[in-house]
Enzyme design. Structure first.
Site, PDB file in Angstrom:
ATOM      1  N   ASP A 133       0.815  -1.214   0.000  1.00 13.68           N
ATOM      2  CA  ASP A 133       0.000   0.000   0.000  1.00 13.68           C
ATOM      3  C   ASP A 133       0.849   1.264   0.000  1.00 13.68           C
ATOM      4  O   ASP A 133       0.497   2.264  -0.629  1.00 13.68           O
ATOM      5  CB  ASP A 133      -0.937   0.004   1.208  1.00 13.68           C
TER       6      ASP A 133
ATOM      7  N   ASN B  96      -4.694  10.092   1.246  1.00 13.84           N
ATOM      8  CA  ASN B  96      -5.338   9.495   2.420  1.00 13.84           C
ATOM      9  C   ASN B  96      -5.895  10.543   3.378  1.00 13.84           C
ATOM     10  O   ASN B  96      -7.088  10.597   3.609  1.00 13.84           O
ATOM     11  CB  ASN B  96      -4.348   8.593   3.164  1.00 13.84           C
TER      12      ASN B  96
ATOM     13  N   ASP C  31      -4.315  15.555  21.045  1.00 20.82           N
ATOM     14  CA  ASP C  31      -3.034  15.171  20.445  1.00 20.82           C
ATOM     15  C   ASP C  31      -2.967  15.616  19.000  1.00 20.82           C
ATOM     16  O   ASP C  31      -1.880  15.761  18.434  1.00 20.82           O
ATOM     17  CB  ASP C  31      -2.841  13.654  20.507  1.00 20.82           C
TER      18      ASP C  31
ATOM     19  N   THR D 249     -10.251   4.394   5.974  1.00 19.11           N
ATOM     20  CA  THR D 249      -9.989   3.104   6.629  1.00 19.11           C
ATOM     21  C   THR D 249      -8.566   3.009   7.159  1.00 19.11           C
ATOM     22  O   THR D 249      -8.181   1.960   7.673  1.00 19.11           O
ATOM     23  CB  THR D 249     -10.231   1.940   5.645  1.00 19.11           C
TER      24      THR D 249
ATOM     25  N   TYR E 103      -5.485   5.808   8.968  1.00 21.17           N
ATOM     26  CA  TYR E 103      -5.264   6.499  10.240  1.00 21.17           C
ATOM     27  C   TYR E 103      -6.593   6.956  10.845  1.00 21.17           C
ATOM     28  O   TYR E 103      -6.815   6.868  12.060  1.00 21.17           O
ATOM     29  CB  TYR E 103      -4.332   7.683  10.001  1.00 21.17           C
TER      30      TYR E 103
ATOM     31  N   SER F  13      -8.203   4.233  12.786  1.00 23.06           N
ATOM     32  CA  SER F  13      -7.472   3.985  14.035  1.00 23.06           C
ATOM     33  C   SER F  13      -7.793   5.039  15.092  1.00 23.06           C
ATOM     34  O   SER F  13      -7.730   4.766  16.285  1.00 23.06           O
ATOM     35  CB  SER F  13      -5.966   3.972  13.764  1.00 23.06           C
TER      36      SER F  13
END
Length: 255
Positions: A44, A114, A144, A155, A157, A160
Site C-alpha cells: 500500500d 489518504n 493530540d 480506513t 489512520y 485507528s
C-alpha cells in the site's frame, strides 16, 4: 482492447523487483507517454507513492500486491493480465490540498490521497481552533491532533482514531479528533466534499503542531487549510469481484 501498453513499476524489495522483471519479459515495457495503464507492484505504501508520482499522467493505475496489507491492491497473478485489465472497474479519487502556513509566514502546499493530519510536537497538548467555510465550529480543541480524511483514507489512520468509514462515492470527508481531551464528547464530523476546513493553532509557540499531508510534513504551523482538489482525478483499476468500493463496505463489518 485485446492488448494493453503497460508501464510496470515496482518497489525496491527483492520480491517486487523479481516480479517486475518477469512481467516485463512476458508483457513488454512502455514509457509513460506510450502506455495505456500503469501496473504497480508492491504494498500500500508503494501504491500511494505511485499515485502521487503518476497522478499528472491521467493513466489508470492497477496495483498488484507484492507487499503486506494490500488494501489498495489486487491479488498478484502473472497470467491473463490483459484480460484482467480489460474487465477492471475504475474508481476515481480526488486528493486533498493542504496549505500550511508556519510561524515564520512560509506557506507549503501539498496533496494528500489518504489524509491531512495535525499532530502535537511536544509533551504539551495541542490547542486548535476549527473553522468550516469561514465559520468557527470548535473554538478550542485540546488534543493530540486532528485529521481530515478522504473516503479512500477513511480506513487508514482515520479509522485507528475512531473516525467513520466513508463509502468511496459518499461525496464526504471525515473530520476526526485524535485523543481529544476537551471537548470530551466531540467525536468529529462528516463534511461535504466541497467544505473548506481551516485550523488555527492556539499558543503555537508553547504548543507546537506539525501538519502532515501523506508523506509531506510541515513543522511549527500557525494555520492550515484543507479542501478537496476537484481538478485532479486519480484513476485506480480494480478486479471487478473485489473493487475498492466493496472493500471499504466490507471494512464496516470487521469485528
Amino acid at each position: 482492447m485485446t492488448s494493453w501498453k503497460i508501464h510496470f513499476t515496482a518497489s525496491d524489495t527483492e520480491n517486487a523487483q523479481s516480479a517486475h522483471k518477469r512481467l516485463i519479459h512476458q508483457y513488454g515495457q512502455y514509457s509513460i507517454s506510450q502506455a495505456d495503464v500503469i501496473v504497480a507492484l508492491g504494498g500500500d505504501g508503494f501504491m500511494l507513492e505511485s499515485m502521487h508520482r503518476y497522478m499528472a499522467s491521467g493513466l489508470p493505475i492497477y496495483g498488484m500486491n507484492k507487499g503486506t496489507v494490500g488494501f489498495l491492491l489486487n491479488d498478484y497473478q502473472e497470467e491473463n493480465l490483459f484480460e484482467r485489465l480489460q474487465a477492471g472497474v475504475i474508481t476515481k479519487l480526488h486528493p486533498l490540498k493542504m496549505a500550511a502556513t508556519d510561524m515564520h509566514g512560509r506557506v507549503t502546499e501539498a496533496l494528500a490521497i489518504n489524509e491531512v493530519s495535525l499532530l502535537r510536537e511536544s509533551r504539551q497538548t495541542a490547542k486548535i481552533e476549527i473553522s468550516i467555510d469561514g465559520k468557527v465550529k470548535v473554538e478550542e480543541l485540546t488534543c493530540d491532533g486532528v485529521l481530515v480524511a478522504t473516503p479512500a483514507g477513511s480506513t487508514a489512520y482515520n479509522l485507528s482514531a475512531h473516525g467513520p468509514i466513508l463509502p468511496v462515492n459518499a461525496g464526504a470527508l471525515a473530520l476526526t479528533p485524535i485523543s481529544a481531551f476537551r471537548p470530551r464528547r466531540w467525536r468529529g464530523a462528516i463534511l461535504p466534499r466541497e467544505a473548506q476546513i481551516k485550523f488555527r493553532i492556539i499558543e503555537s509557540k508553547k504548543r507546537p503542531v506539525s501538519a502532515v499531508a501523506d508523506a509531506v510534513e510541515v513543522r511549527d504551523v500557525a494555520t492550515v487549510t484543507v479542501q478537496e482538489e476537484p481538478n485532479i482525478c486519480i484513476k485506480l483499476l480494480f478486479d471487478e469481484e473485489h473493487n475498492l468500493e466493496m472493500r471499504i463496505l466490507d471494512e464496516q463489518f470487521q469485528y
